[in-house]
Design a protein around this motif. Structure first.
Motif, PDB file in Angstrom:
ATOM      1  N   ALA B  30       0.829  -1.203   0.000  1.00 29.70           N
ATOM      2  CA  ALA B  30       0.000   0.000   0.000  1.00 29.70           C
ATOM      3  C   ALA B  30       0.866   1.256   0.000  1.00 29.70           C
ATOM      4  O   ALA B  30       0.594   2.208  -0.729  1.00 29.70           O
ATOM      5  CB  ALA B  30      -0.931  -0.009   1.216  1.00 29.70           C
ATOM      6  N   ILE B  31       1.947   1.235   0.800  1.00 31.54           N
ATOM      7  CA  ILE B  31       2.798   2.424   0.920  1.00 31.54           C
ATOM      8  C   ILE B  31       3.598   2.662  -0.354  1.00 31.54           C
ATOM      9  O   ILE B  31       3.718   3.791  -0.829  1.00 31.54           O
ATOM     10  CB  ILE B  31       3.720   2.283   2.151  1.00 31.54           C
ATOM     11  N   ALA B  32       4.127   1.559  -0.935  1.00 28.02           N
ATOM     12  CA  ALA B  32       4.915   1.698  -2.166  1.00 28.02           C
ATOM     13  C   ALA B  32       4.077   2.311  -3.287  1.00 28.02           C
ATOM     14  O   ALA B  32       4.604   2.957  -4.188  1.00 28.02           O
ATOM     15  CB  ALA B  32       5.482   0.347  -2.596  1.00 28.02           C
ATOM     16  N   GLY B  33       2.754   2.108  -3.219  1.00 20.58           N
ATOM     17  CA  GLY B  33       1.866   2.695  -4.210  1.00 20.58           C
ATOM     18  C   GLY B  33       1.873   4.210  -4.179  1.00 20.58           C
ATOM     19  O   GLY B  33       1.502   4.866  -5.150  1.00 20.58           O
ATOM     20  N   PHE B  34       2.320   4.783  -3.068  1.00 21.47           N
ATOM     21  CA  PHE B  34       2.357   6.247  -2.933  1.00 21.47           C
ATOM     22  C   PHE B  34       3.695   6.840  -3.353  1.00 21.47           C
ATOM     23  O   PHE B  34       3.907   8.035  -3.214  1.00 21.47           O
ATOM     24  CB  PHE B  34       2.049   6.652  -1.485  1.00 21.47           C
ATOM     25  N   LYS B  35       4.613   5.996  -3.828  1.00 21.97           N
ATOM     26  CA  LYS B  35       5.932   6.511  -4.188  1.00 21.97           C
ATOM     27  C   LYS B  35       5.997   6.844  -5.674  1.00 21.97           C
ATOM     28  O   LYS B  35       5.325   6.220  -6.495  1.00 21.97           O
ATOM     29  CB  LYS B  35       7.009   5.469  -3.858  1.00 21.97           C
ATOM     30  N   GLY B  36       6.866   7.793  -5.997  1.00 17.96           N
ATOM     31  CA  GLY B  36       7.075   8.171  -7.389  1.00 17.96           C
ATOM     32  C   GLY B  36       7.904   7.120  -8.120  1.00 17.96           C
ATOM     33  O   GLY B  36       8.447   6.198  -7.507  1.00 17.96           O
ATOM     34  N   LYS B  37       8.023   7.273  -9.439  1.00 17.13           N
ATOM     35  CA  LYS B  37       8.673   6.280 -10.299  1.00 17.13           C
ATOM     36  C   LYS B  37      10.104   5.954  -9.893  1.00 17.13           C
ATOM     37  O   LYS B  37      10.524   4.797  -9.897  1.00 17.13           O
ATOM     38  CB  LYS B  37       8.666   6.768 -11.751  1.00 17.13           C
ATOM     39  N   THR B  38      10.892   7.008  -9.567  1.00 18.24           N
ATOM     40  CA  THR B  38      12.290   6.741  -9.213  1.00 18.24           C
ATOM     41  C   THR B  38      12.417   6.419  -7.729  1.00 18.24           C
ATOM     42  O   THR B  38      13.237   5.602  -7.339  1.00 18.24           O
ATOM     43  CB  THR B  38      13.179   7.957  -9.538  1.00 18.24           C
ATOM     44  N   GLU B  39      11.551   7.031  -6.939  1.00 17.85           N
ATOM     45  CA  GLU B  39      11.635   6.831  -5.497  1.00 17.85           C
ATOM     46  C   GLU B  39      11.379   5.381  -5.111  1.00 17.85           C
ATOM     47  O   GLU B  39      12.004   4.843  -4.198  1.00 17.85           O
ATOM     48  CB  GLU B  39      10.626   7.742  -4.793  1.00 17.85           C
ATOM     49  N   VAL B  40      10.470   4.737  -5.840  1.00 19.85           N
ATOM     50  CA  VAL B  40      10.084   3.384  -5.484  1.00 19.85           C
ATOM     51  C   VAL B  40      11.253   2.410  -5.647  1.00 19.85           C
ATOM     52  O   VAL B  40      11.319   1.385  -4.980  1.00 19.85           O
ATOM     53  CB  VAL B  40       8.828   2.957  -6.305  1.00 19.85           C
ATOM     54  N   LEU B  41      12.195   2.744  -6.539  1.00 19.62           N
ATOM     55  CA  LEU B  41      13.352   1.869  -6.742  1.00 19.62           C
ATOM     56  C   LEU B  41      14.624   2.456  -6.138  1.00 19.62           C
ATOM     57  O   LEU B  41      15.731   2.025  -6.448  1.00 19.62           O
ATOM     58  CB  LEU B  41      13.579   1.626  -8.246  1.00 19.62           C
ATOM     59  N   ALA B  42      14.478   3.465  -5.262  1.00 16.53           N
ATOM     60  CA  ALA B  42      15.648   4.167  -4.745  1.00 16.53           C
ATOM     61  C   ALA B  42      16.505   3.280  -3.848  1.00 16.53           C
ATOM     62  O   ALA B  42      15.999   2.457  -3.093  1.00 16.53           O
ATOM     63  CB  ALA B  42      15.190   5.404  -3.968  1.00 16.53           C
ATOM     64  N   GLU B  50       8.933  10.254   0.540  1.00 16.09           N
ATOM     65  CA  GLU B  50       9.199  11.638   0.956  1.00 16.09           C
ATOM     66  C   GLU B  50       7.880  12.419   0.953  1.00 16.09           C
ATOM     67  O   GLU B  50       7.538  13.083   1.908  1.00 16.09           O
ATOM     68  CB  GLU B  50      10.180  12.297  -0.019  1.00 16.09           C
ATOM     69  N   ILE B  51       7.200  12.310  -0.187  1.00 17.37           N
ATOM     70  CA  ILE B  51       5.902  12.974  -0.325  1.00 17.37           C
ATOM     71  C   ILE B  51       4.875  11.893  -0.659  1.00 17.37           C
ATOM     72  O   ILE B  51       5.128  11.047  -1.522  1.00 17.37           O
ATOM     73  CB  ILE B  51       5.909  13.998  -1.482  1.00 17.37           C
ATOM     74  N   TRP B  52       3.765  11.902   0.064  1.00 21.88           N
ATOM     75  CA  TRP B  52       2.714  10.921  -0.235  1.00 21.88           C
ATOM     76  C   TRP B  52       1.995  11.349  -1.505  1.00 21.88           C
ATOM     77  O   TRP B  52       1.235  12.305  -1.504  1.00 21.88           O
ATOM     78  CB  TRP B  52       1.743  10.801   0.935  1.00 21.88           C
ATOM     79  N   ASN B  53       2.247  10.616  -2.567  1.00 22.10           N
ATOM     80  CA  ASN B  53       1.759  11.013  -3.875  1.00 22.10           C
ATOM     81  C   ASN B  53       0.711  10.013  -4.376  1.00 22.10           C
ATOM     82  O   ASN B  53       1.043   8.856  -4.644  1.00 22.10           O
ATOM     83  CB  ASN B  53       2.963  11.053  -4.830  1.00 22.10           C
ATOM     84  N   PRO B  54      -0.558  10.426  -4.501  1.00 20.35           N
ATOM     85  CA  PRO B  54      -1.610   9.471  -4.879  1.00 20.35           C
ATOM     86  C   PRO B  54      -1.685   9.186  -6.382  1.00 20.35           C
ATOM     87  O   PRO B  54      -2.599   8.503  -6.820  1.00 20.35           O
ATOM     88  CB  PRO B  54      -2.887  10.176  -4.391  1.00 20.35           C
ATOM     89  N   ASP B  55      -0.685   9.686  -7.163  1.00 19.75           N
ATOM     90  CA  ASP B  55      -0.768   9.548  -8.625  1.00 19.75           C
ATOM     91  C   ASP B  55      -0.990   8.120  -9.097  1.00 19.75           C
ATOM     92  O   ASP B  55      -1.791   7.863 -10.001  1.00 19.75           O
ATOM     93  CB  ASP B  55       0.514  10.086  -9.274  1.00 19.75           C
ATOM     94  N   ASN B  56      -0.234   7.175  -8.502  1.00 17.91           N
ATOM     95  CA  ASN B  56      -0.359   5.779  -8.951  1.00 17.91           C
ATOM     96  C   ASN B  56      -1.777   5.266  -8.785  1.00 17.91           C
ATOM     97  O   ASN B  56      -2.325   4.596  -9.660  1.00 17.91           O
ATOM     98  CB  ASN B  56       0.592   4.879  -8.154  1.00 17.91           C
ATOM     99  N   TYR B  57      -2.361   5.579  -7.614  1.00 17.33           N
ATOM    100  CA  TYR B  57      -3.728   5.118  -7.353  1.00 17.33           C
ATOM    101  C   TYR B  57      -4.707   5.756  -8.334  1.00 17.33           C
ATOM    102  O   TYR B  57      -5.584   5.088  -8.879  1.00 17.33           O
ATOM    103  CB  TYR B  57      -4.121   5.430  -5.903  1.00 17.33           C
ATOM    104  N   LEU B  58      -4.516   7.079  -8.579  1.00 15.87           N
ATOM    105  CA  LEU B  58      -5.424   7.761  -9.505  1.00 15.87           C
ATOM    106  C   LEU B  58      -5.275   7.187 -10.909  1.00 15.87           C
ATOM    107  O   LEU B  58      -6.252   6.968 -11.617  1.00 15.87           O
ATOM    108  CB  LEU B  58      -5.137   9.267  -9.499  1.00 15.87           C
ATOM    109  N   GLN B  59      -3.998   6.932 -11.290  1.00 16.78           N
ATOM    110  CA  GLN B  59      -3.759   6.441 -12.642  1.00 16.78           C
ATOM    111  C   GLN B  59      -4.384   5.060 -12.853  1.00 16.78           C
ATOM    112  O   GLN B  59      -5.021   4.802 -13.874  1.00 16.78           O
ATOM    113  CB  GLN B  59      -2.255   6.380 -12.898  1.00 16.78           C
ATOM    114  N   ILE B  60      -4.221   4.148 -11.860  1.00 14.44           N
ATOM    115  CA  ILE B  60      -4.739   2.788 -12.040  1.00 14.44           C
ATOM    116  C   ILE B  60      -6.268   2.796 -11.986  1.00 14.44           C
ATOM    117  O   ILE B  60      -6.932   2.061 -12.720  1.00 14.44           O
ATOM    118  CB  ILE B  60      -4.124   1.804 -11.009  1.00 14.44           C
ATOM    119  N   LEU B  61      -6.827   3.682 -11.159  1.00 13.44           N
ATOM    120  CA  LEU B  61      -8.288   3.782 -11.109  1.00 13.44           C
ATOM    121  C   LEU B  61      -8.839   4.434 -12.369  1.00 13.44           C
ATOM    122  O   LEU B  61     -10.013   4.280 -12.701  1.00 13.44           O
ATOM    123  CB  LEU B  61      -8.729   4.566  -9.873  1.00 13.44           C
ATOM    124  N   GLY B  62      -7.965   5.165 -13.091  1.00 10.34           N
ATOM    125  CA  GLY B  62      -8.391   5.769 -14.345  1.00 10.34           C
ATOM    126  C   GLY B  62      -8.242   4.829 -15.529  1.00 10.34           C
ATOM    127  O   GLY B  62      -8.625   5.166 -16.648  1.00 10.34           O
TER     128      GLY B  62
END
Lengths: 318, 273
Positions: B30-42, B50-62
């Protein structure tokens, strides 16, 4: 039929015949209701379980081709399978996976169930739900998560190990570690149900047994050894066998995590059956099906024995 | 009494360890879903973003394919659960209470599948459903698994425990067997039905091998199939994959939390022990 004797019978016997007739009548009605109620089950099982089983037995003993009539070849496919090193590799992978998974699940479930037993109601409820939660996660999702956890960049496992200065390691591409790496999610997925069943068994042991043991001077470990384990024998046996059968049949985890590799190190029997099934070369399907049947004979026999054992024991206990 | 605080601390630590290890993979997903593209593999790895970013969830729900897979799997799972409860409880009642000819033989027939592993008949079941023209339909996902020896057995064990006096009174009043079943047995069946129903729902929702064998039409893709394909085709978008995986498991987590009381006590009514 009973009417011929009815005339000779005294008035006192008449109600008996009447009762018998009524019972026969309700019996007939039972027949119809019963058949209607079990019909959906019997029909569905016939079409989707029993017929496919018979058909599989047929296909495993006949050679089928497009331009000839089917030829009976007897156990030929079976010998062919038993001769195949890939078959024995798959069996060995399945057994090794079970050996890595089942004892760990049993030991942990025993430990956790013993702990839950000592907790207060609310904390026990919380822990029961928590330990059950992984059970609902699908094999595919567990595969994806654990694959990610094992990654060298961004992975949790290497992250933790790195924090204490070890690693990073590769897991799923190393033939020596890939199978244990698959055993971990298998344990994670399987522990919930085992713990709950074990706990139910423990709660069935009367508290007086423990009190008696304590009076005899038995300590905590002695109580486990002389009270809990002997009285939990059937539950442990049941969990061992069902866990074993489930672990040998594991397929989703290796299918998604490794595809059976590297070099067949995680090719469990069911994954082997699945990959052979999709193999377009001639007789691959007959081969796959025969592997499946051999597995069925062995596992089916084991589960039937255990079922008998558990049931007969229940009958003795009352 | 002196060692009591220590024992309590040990218990507390142990509870914590068990709970954390059980929940860690789900929480991390659940938490990794809030990470950005590079951050998730950092590297070095960080548990929280660093920043809770809901983009992944929004993108998959879209993604209409994801939403459709979730919806169609949900619909299939509901139909599957209702049908299995019906079919298996009818048979369970007949075997628990009715007396009829060939009962023993029919019982053996219905219980035999308990000993047949799904993979032993995987290939020939596939042949059967394709001969019946069921490939690429919801029916192929639902119908073959509806009748379950295990569930029938489980419900029957429960019915055997219902006291006879309840139905004797009704039958003296002239109630038919069917009325007894619907008016007395069904209302009492809530607990076993929840346990068996949740198990059916889970089994349907989590199925992977059978859907990838029988479904080619993307409109009917099941949720596990979607996740499996995503892993194969876009396997390096880990943030998105984690978000999708978590969302795909969420309905089941919610169901378990709703019915937790029934489920964690389910083994006690199974008659297993």
């Amino acid at each position: 039929m009973s009417g011929t004797h009815g005339g000779a019978a005294s008035a006192g016997v008449m109600p008996v015949t009447a009762v018998r007739r009524r019972r026969l009548g309700s019996h007939l009605r039972d027949n119809r209701t019963a058949y209607l109620m079990i019909a959906p089950m019997v029909i569905l099982l016939s079409v989707f379980v029993i017929y496919p089983l018979g058909y599989a037995l047929y296909l495993s003993t006949f050679e089928i081709s497009f331009y000839k009539d089917p030829v009976f070849v007897g156990p030929q496919f079976y010998w062919y399978v038993l001769d195949s090193p890939r078959f024995w590799n798959a069996i060995s992978v399945g057994l090794r996976l079970a050996v890595m998974v089942v004892p760990v699940i049993l030991a942990l479930a025993f430990l956790i169930a013993s702990l839950i037993k000592t907790l207060g109601r609310r904390l026990a409820g919380f822990l029961k739900t928590t330990i059950y939660l992984p059970t609902v996660v699908s094999g595919v999702v567990a595969s994806v998560v654990f694959t990610f956890m094992y990654r060298s960049d961004g992975g949790l496992v290497n992250g933790f190990l790195g924090a204490v200065g070890i690693g990073p390691f590769t897991y799923l591409s190393n033939p020596a570690i890939a199978l244990p790496a698959i055993a971990v999610p298998a344990i994670w997925l399987g522990i919930g149900v085992s713990t709950l069943i074990m706990l139910a068994g423990m709660l069935d042991i009367p508290e007086t047994y423990y009190e008696a043991a304590e009076l005899e001077g038995a300590g905590f470990l002695a109580q486990i050894r002389y009270v809990t384990i002997p009285l939990l024998k059937n539950v442990l046996l049941f969990l061992f066998v069902t866990g074993f059968i489930l672990a040998v049949q594991q397929v989703d985890l290796p299918l998604v995590m490794t595809g059976g590799g590297p070099v067949d190190a995680t090719m469990t029997p069911n994954l082997f059956i699945f990959t052979q099934f999709k193999d377009p070369t001639p007789y691959a399907t007959s081969f796959s099906l025969t592997v499946a049947l051999i597995l069925f004979f062995v596992l089916g026999l084991i589960s039937m024995l255990i079922f008998r054992l558990v049931r007969s024991d229940k009958a003795v206990d009352g | 009494m002196r060692r009591r605080p220590l024992a309590r601390l040990a218990t507390f630590v142990f509870v914590l360890i068990v709970a954390v290890s059980a929940l860690l993979p789900v929480a991390w997903m659940a938490i990794a879903g809030f990470k950005g593209k590079t951050e998730v593999l950092a590297t070095p790895f960080q548990f929280f973003p660093e920043i809770w970013n809901p983009d992944n969830y929004l993108q998959i729900l879209g993604d209409p394919v994801f939403v459709q897979a979730m919806t169609i799997t949900f619909v299939g799972a509901v139909i599957f659960t209702i049908l299995s409860l019906g079919v298996n409880s009818f048979a369970a009642y007949a075997f628990a209470r009715l007396d009829f000819r060939f009962k023993r033989a029919l019982w053996a027939f219905c219980i035999l599948p308990l000993f047949i592993p799904a993979f032993a008949i995987l290939m020939t079941s596939f042949v059967v459903v394709s001969n019946l023209g069921m490939l690429d339909s919801l029916a192929v996902l639902i119908i073959p698994g509806v009748a379950s020896a295990f569930q029938m057995f489980f419900i029957r064990q429960f019915y055997l425990g219902i006291p006879l006096v309840l139905e004797e009174a009704a039958m003296i009043d002239g109630a038919s067997r069917w009325t007894v079943f619907t008016r007395i047995f069904l209302p009492l069946s809530r607990a076993p039905f929840v346990v068996v129903g949740v198990a059916s729902f889970l089994a349907y929702w989590n199925a992977y091998v059978w859907p990838i064998l029988t479904i080619q039409n993307p409109d009917l893709f099941q949720i596990q199939q979607y996740i499996g394909n995503f892993r194969q085709e876009r396997g390096n978008e880990w943030g998105l994959l984690m978000a999708g995986s978590f969302l795909s498991a969420l309905p089941l987590i919610v169901i378990v939390l709703i019915f937790q009381r029934y489920i964690v006590n389910g083994v006690r009514i199974s008659g297993l022990k």
